[in-house]
Write a protein that holds these residues in place. Structure first.
Motif, mmCIF file in Angstrom:
data_model
loop_
_atom_site.group_PDB
_atom_site.id
_atom_site.type_symbol
_atom_site.label_atom_id
_atom_site.label_comp_id
_atom_site.label_asym_id
_atom_site.label_seq_id
_atom_site.Cartn_x
_atom_site.Cartn_y
_atom_site.Cartn_z
ATOM 1 N N ASN B 11 0.854 -1.114 0.030
ATOM 2 C CA ASN B 11 0.015 0.141 -0.019
ATOM 3 C C ASN B 11 0.921 1.103 -0.120
ATOM 4 O OD1 ASN B 11 -2.550 1.545 -0.210
ATOM 5 N ND2 ASN B 11 -2.780 1.036 2.005
ATOM 6 N N ASN B 38 -6.679 13.491 -10.410
ATOM 7 C CA ASN B 38 -6.639 12.566 -9.259
ATOM 8 C C ASN B 38 -7.786 12.216 -8.614
ATOM 9 O OD1 ASN B 38 -4.975 11.125 -7.242
ATOM 10 N ND2 ASN B 38 -6.308 12.297 -5.896
ATOM 11 N N HIS B 39 -8.838 13.275 -8.126
ATOM 12 C CA HIS B 39 -9.981 12.985 -7.433
ATOM 13 C C HIS B 39 -11.194 12.700 -8.268
ATOM 14 C CE1 HIS B 39 -8.040 15.173 -4.252
ATOM 15 N NE2 HIS B 39 -8.564 14.716 -3.492
ATOM 16 N N ALA B 40 -11.466 13.139 -9.569
ATOM 17 C CA ALA B 40 -12.156 12.661 -10.461
ATOM 18 C C ALA B 40 -12.040 11.382 -11.110
ATOM 19 C CB ALA B 40 -12.345 13.702 -11.763
ATOM 20 N N VAL B 41 -10.858 10.944 -11.187
ATOM 21 C CA VAL B 41 -10.698 9.412 -11.668
ATOM 22 C C VAL B 41 -10.925 8.642 -10.554
ATOM 23 C CG1 VAL B 41 -8.901 7.814 -12.555
ATOM 24 C CG2 VAL B 41 -9.045 10.068 -13.801
ATOM 25 N N GLY B 42 -10.383 8.869 -9.583
ATOM 26 C CA GLY B 42 -10.432 8.265 -8.278
ATOM 27 C C GLY B 42 -12.096 7.922 -8.007
ATOM 28 N N PHE B 43 -12.684 9.141 -8.251
ATOM 29 C CA PHE B 43 -14.334 9.063 -7.767
ATOM 30 C C PHE B 43 -14.922 8.102 -8.637
ATOM 31 C CE2 PHE B 43 -18.410 10.927 -8.300
ATOM 32 C CZ PHE B 43 -19.013 10.760 -7.090
ATOM 33 N N LEU B 45 -13.597 5.368 -10.241
ATOM 34 C CA LEU B 45 -13.378 4.014 -9.830
ATOM 35 C C LEU B 45 -14.038 3.586 -8.505
ATOM 36 C CD1 LEU B 45 -11.677 1.560 -10.138
ATOM 37 C CD2 LEU B 45 -9.950 2.715 -9.059
ATOM 38 N N LEU B 46 -14.165 4.424 -7.640
ATOM 39 C CA LEU B 46 -14.977 4.167 -6.281
ATOM 40 C C LEU B 46 -16.512 4.356 -6.566
ATOM 41 C CD1 LEU B 46 -12.542 6.511 -4.091
ATOM 42 C CD2 LEU B 46 -13.266 4.004 -3.568
ATOM 43 N N LEU B 49 -16.670 0.635 -7.042
ATOM 44 C CA LEU B 49 -16.446 -0.093 -6.009
ATOM 45 C C LEU B 49 -17.569 0.029 -5.061
ATOM 46 C CD1 LEU B 49 -12.572 0.735 -5.409
ATOM 47 C CD2 LEU B 49 -13.650 -1.402 -6.343
ATOM 48 N N LEU B 50 -18.070 1.128 -4.947
ATOM 49 C CA LEU B 50 -19.223 1.552 -4.031
ATOM 50 C C LEU B 50 -20.482 0.601 -4.612
ATOM 51 C CD1 LEU B 50 -20.360 3.064 -1.508
ATOM 52 C CD2 LEU B 50 -21.247 4.622 -3.111
ATOM 53 N N ASN B 53 -19.826 -2.754 -3.380
ATOM 54 C CA ASN B 53 -19.808 -2.973 -1.952
ATOM 55 C C ASN B 53 -21.185 -2.658 -1.104
ATOM 56 O OD1 ASN B 53 -17.980 -3.234 0.559
ATOM 57 N ND2 ASN B 53 -18.438 -1.131 1.035
ATOM 58 N N TRP B 55 -24.661 0.517 -0.583
ATOM 59 C CA TRP B 55 -24.507 1.749 -0.224
ATOM 60 C C TRP B 55 -24.698 1.311 1.622
ATOM 61 C CZ3 TRP B 55 -24.378 6.701 -2.138
ATOM 62 C CH2 TRP B 55 -24.948 7.651 -1.230
ATOM 63 N N PRO B 56 -23.924 2.374 2.326
ATOM 64 C CA PRO B 56 -24.080 1.923 3.745
ATOM 65 C C PRO B 56 -25.409 2.217 4.575
ATOM 66 C CG PRO B 56 -22.882 4.065 3.289
ATOM 67 C CD PRO B 56 -23.201 3.481 2.054
#
Lengths: 156, 159
Positions: B11, B38-43, B45-46, B49-50, B53, B55-56
């Motif tokens: 990591n 960084n944030h837009a691409v990460g968002f 991808l997430l 993943l969300l 995974n 919604w909590p």
């Protein structure tokens, strides 16, 4: 020299921002889930970056990329967010195991510094070559051992 | 246990790679652009993943506002880190960021727990400050030592 000193202070301030970020994100992760917390933080982060960028562009009359040297950016330059998003998952896996949170953080720091050493020394990912000297290794030793003392000396 | 240790180390390498890539984009397009991508691409991808995974199950409105500010700090952090990454190099940037993070984490813990840090923690803070001081003098000597910068220029010419 003064410029580099200022850059050093800026980097330390960046570390303070990182501590604040982790503090907020871990509160949200505890109340929801790590993936949700990271998803929301990336969404908010994208909006904040967009706002600051348009503000800076407006103030400077169209060019916000001061100090940048426009050049050809291959696709992978834009994909730093992908490993960034995966760190959330890897951290969750590492912490969920028998490794304590403190131990996991310490090992992650070691990984970051090893990456920094190796990429500076060999120019990985087009990082400019910087030869690593014995003084640099002394700095590594101080920061890492001091961090381990801070982590394991904590009450939490 | 060993597996978890390897994952934690991996990591750290992944974090380093992410910062190096953002640093490259920052050099071409500026630190704010690097933070935005960084944030837009990460968002994106997430989002995937969300979806996997789920919604909590949590009452989002009852969570204190401070818990939602991570993205604000993160956007500034990525911009600052991408900027200094190109000027200090990967290792020095990583070390100073870690040092600043640790020092500020001690302050935050102090504030949260309302008890002063213990002896070991204070000693750790002193050792980190010593490391920062030493890195300052390395920077100074590095500025006068031309061979390393000359090598870097040569390599850039070759590339």
């Amino acid at each position: 020299m003064l410029r580099q000193f200022k850059d050093g202070l800026l980097a330390i301030g960046g570390g303070a921002l990182l501590a604040l970020m982790i503090d907020s994100n871990s509160q949200l992760a505890m109340a929801t889930s790590p993936v949700f917390s990271s998803w929301l933080a990336h969404g908010v982060g994208a909006l904040v970056a967009l706002m600051v960028l348009s503000l800076a562009t407006g103030l400077r009359g169209g060019s916000a990329s001061r100090g940048a040297q426009p050049g050809h950016s291959p696709l992978w330059f834009y994909l730093g967010g992908i490993p960034g998003a995966f760190t959330v998952l890897l951290a969750a896996v590492a912490v969920n195991g028998r490794l304590s949170l403190a131990g996991a953080i310490a090992l992650m720091m070691v990984g970051q510094v090893v990456f920094g050493l190796v990429s500076d020394h060999f120019g990985l990912l087009r990082v400019p070559l910087r030869r690593v000297g014995s003084r640099d290794l002394l700095v590594v030793l101080c920061v890492l051992s001091g961090s381990v003392m801070v982590i394991f000396g904590g009450a939490r | 246990m060993l597996f978890c240790m390897l994952i934690a180390l991996l990591n750290g390498l992944v974090i380093g790679a992410s910062r190096a890539i953002n640093g490259q984009l920052s050099g071409n397009a500026g630190p704010l652009q690097a933070s935005l991508w960084n944030h837009a691409v990460g968002f994106l991808l997430l989002c995937l993943l969300l979806a996997l995974n789920g919604w909590p199950h949590a009452a989002l409105a009852t969570i204190p506002l401070g818990a939602y500010l991570g993205g604000f700090y993160g956007a500034l952090f990525v911009a600052v880190n991408s900027f200094v990454f190109n000027r200090l190099g990967a290792m020095k940037a990583a070390l100073l960021v870690i040092g600043g993070q640790m020092l500020f984490a001690v302050v935050l813990d102090w504030q949260h727990q309302q008890t002063a840090p213990g002896v070991l923690r204070c000693a750790g803070v002193a050792v980190i400050l010593l490391g920062m001081y030493l890195s300052k003098t390395t920077v100074a000597s590095g500025a006068t030592a031309s061979p390393s910068t000359r090598d870097a220029n040569q390599v850039e010419n070759v590339v």
